[in-house]
Design a protein around this motif. Structure first.
Motif, short mmCIF file in Angstrom:
data_model
loop_
_atom_site.label_atom_id
_atom_site.label_comp_id
_atom_site.label_asym_id
_atom_site.label_seq_id
_atom_site.Cartn_x
_atom_site.Cartn_y
_atom_site.Cartn_z
N ILE A 125 0.73 -1.14 -0.14
CA ILE A 125 -0.13 0.16 -0.15
C ILE A 125 1.22 1.54 0.26
O ILE A 125 1.63 1.14 0.67
CB ILE A 125 -0.59 0.26 1.54
CG1 ILE A 125 -2.33 -1.43 1.48
CG2 ILE A 125 -2.27 1.38 1.38
CD1 ILE A 125 -2.44 -1.03 2.49
N THR A 126 0.68 1.92 -0.75
CA THR A 126 1.74 2.88 -1.04
C THR A 126 1.04 4.62 -1.16
O THR A 126 -0.08 4.29 -0.88
CB THR A 126 2.56 3.25 -2.17
OG1 THR A 126 1.25 3.17 -3.73
CG2 THR A 126 3.47 2.02 -2.61
N THR A 127 1.78 5.81 -0.57
CA THR A 127 1.48 6.65 -0.31
C THR A 127 1.54 7.54 -1.42
O THR A 127 3.23 7.84 -1.52
CB THR A 127 0.89 7.57 1.08
OG1 THR A 127 1.04 5.97 2.11
CG2 THR A 127 0.57 8.22 1.87
N SER A 128 1.22 8.86 -1.83
CA SER A 128 1.86 10.42 -2.40
C SER A 128 1.78 11.13 -1.40
O SER A 128 0.50 11.14 -1.18
CB SER A 128 1.51 9.91 -3.78
OG SER A 128 1.82 8.93 -4.32
N TYR A 129 2.23 12.37 -1.84
CA TYR A 129 2.02 13.63 -0.93
C TYR A 129 1.43 14.97 -1.35
O TYR A 129 2.60 15.01 -2.57
CB TYR A 129 3.19 13.81 0.42
CG TYR A 129 3.66 12.16 1.02
CD1 TYR A 129 2.66 11.93 2.40
CD2 TYR A 129 4.25 10.90 0.46
CE1 TYR A 129 3.28 11.16 2.97
CE2 TYR A 129 4.86 10.72 1.26
CZ TYR A 129 3.98 9.62 2.23
OH TYR A 129 5.02 8.67 3.08
N PHE A 130 1.09 15.36 -0.73
CA PHE A 130 0.92 17.30 -1.41
C PHE A 130 1.29 18.18 -0.45
O PHE A 130 0.89 17.38 0.62
CB PHE A 130 -0.73 17.36 -1.70
CG PHE A 130 -1.83 16.83 -0.94
CD1 PHE A 130 -2.36 18.29 -0.08
CD2 PHE A 130 -2.38 15.74 -0.71
CE1 PHE A 130 -2.47 18.08 0.97
CE2 PHE A 130 -3.49 15.33 0.32
CZ PHE A 130 -4.17 16.94 0.48
N ASP A 131 1.23 19.20 -0.38
CA ASP A 131 1.94 19.89 0.93
C ASP A 131 1.07 20.71 0.83
O ASP A 131 -0.30 20.93 0.16
CB ASP A 131 2.81 20.94 0.15
CG ASP A 131 3.94 20.60 -0.47
OD1 ASP A 131 4.43 19.46 0.55
OD2 ASP A 131 4.72 21.34 -1.41
#
Ligand code: PLP
Length: 388
Positions: A125-131
């Motif tokens: 399970i992967t995660t991408s991040y936003f500011d």
């Protein structure tokens, strides 16, 4: 924004009285419950009747606590956990499959960040991040396998604000579940479900207990999602203890008056710090200078109890400030009656590189104050002498 009779529901929501007609809800310290006969036992396990079987599944004290939070958040159902982190973890574990993807704000609670980077990848399970300042980046991060959009507002420790209405719209457009950690706001100041959140998570350890005594967590939302979370949790065992549930349910009776006072004190501390020559970048949602002041005003009743600011002079100045504090506590908690100061760069976030810290809004001189309920003059005097 919050239910009009919030205080009444917090105080009068109560499990059925026992034969003793007690005024305050009793504590049900029992691991299990008895069945009348074999047929009752069969029907109970078949879920043909709603009743308590075993306290890992349900318990009267836990049910009372959950019912109150559901009313406060405008949710259909919920499940209560031993800690805030078990609520966060179990929510992801129950709803996500191997190969799924999360889009999350970069600035989230430290253990949640570790979950995303160190543990969920074990199950693919992967995660991408936003500011947090660039929510317009979110849509570009969404993949065909994205299932959850995740954020906290206000954020910890930088006290940034995310536009919940905007997040709700993006989640709806892309068919994602919007999960909001509402810990800093409490159900009294902000109700994310009204802005489109599917699930709301709380660490009850903070302002909900409010007196630094017990740990707890809760996830509330729609019936179907909670059913999945319940089935996962009933089998894996992160349940809140009945004793802690009893304490937390009592705490909810005074949540509104406590949080009102916390916010009043925090605003005064923020205004004092903003006018002090040795501080900069004072951040409090209800200060006009806060970059997301208008959004905070739109979605929160008051600004919360956490103020972030920078001491001029970086890490050394931040440490010196902490060493000079006399009345306030140096502690890892927040949302207590006692004012707590922390210096994330030398403690909770010391393992991050300076660049990584900057990305989550933690500058080297950043100090976080969880403003308590002591006499406001004493809180400000202590901070003032420590700055001197
Ligand atoms: C403290 C905290 C948690 C974790 O809660 P615990 O009860 O300590 O497990 C999660 N999210 C936020 C925003 C918190 O402040």
């Amino acid at each position: 924004m919050y239910s009009k009779n919030f205080e009444t529901e917090a105080i009068r929501t109560q499990i059925e009285r026992s034969e003793f007609l007690e005024h305050s809800s009793p504590l049900y310290l029992t691991s299990s419950f008895v069945f009348e006969d074999a047929e009752d036992m069969r029907a109970s396990f078949a879920e043909e009747k709603e009743r308590n079987i075993y306290s890992r599944f349900t318990n009267p004290n836990t049910s009372e606590f959950i019912e109150k939070i559901c009313k406060m958040e405008g949710a259909e159902a919920g499940y209560a956990f031993a800690t805030g982190m078990s609520a966060v973890f179990s929510t992801f574990a129950a709803l996500l499959d191997s190969g799924d993807h999360i889009v999350s704000a970069r600035s989230v609670f430290g253990s949640t960040h570790s979950l995303f980077t160190k543990f969920l990848p074990k199950w693919n399970i992967t995660t991408s991040y936003f500011d947090v300042q660039k929510v317009e980046d979110i849509e570009g991060l969404i993949q065909p396998n994205t299932k959850i959009l995740y954020a906290e507002s206000p954020t910890n420790p930088a006290v940034d604000i995310l536009d919940l209405e905007y997040l709700g719209k993006v989640a709806k457009k892309h068919n994602l579940l919007l999960v909001i950690d509402n810990c800093f706001a409490t159900p009294y100041l902000q109700n994310p479900i009204k802005f489109g959140a599917d699930l709301v998570i709380h660490s009850a350890t903070k302002l909900i207990d409010g007196q630094g005594r017990v740990m707890g967590g809760v996830t509330v939302g729609g019936e179907d999602l909670i059913r999945e979370i319940y089935l996962f949790s009933r089998n894996t065992g992160p349940a809140l203890s009945p004793f802690n549930a009893w304490v937390l349910s009592k705490s909810l009776e005074t949540l509104a008056v406590r949080v009102d006072k916390h916010c009043e004190n925090a605003l005064k501390v923020a205004e004092f710090l903003e006018n002090h020559p040795k501080t900069k970048n004072v951040k409090y949602p209800f200060l006009k200078s806060h970059p997301q002041y208008a959004i905070a005003k739109k979605q929160m009743k008051l600004g919360g109890n956490v103020v972030a600011f920078e001491v001029e002079g970086g890490v050394a100045a931040g440490k010196k400030f902490l060493n000079s504090i006399k009345l306030c506590s140096l502690s890892a908690n927040l949302g207590d009656t006692r004012t707590i100061v922390t210096h994330p760069a030398s403690t909770t976030h010391a393992k991050l590189t300076e660049k990584d810290r900057q990305e989550v809004g933690i500058t080297d001189g950043l100090v976080r104050v969880s403003v308590g309920l002591e006499t406001i003059k004493d809180i400000i005097e202590d901070i003032n002498q420590a700055l001197g």
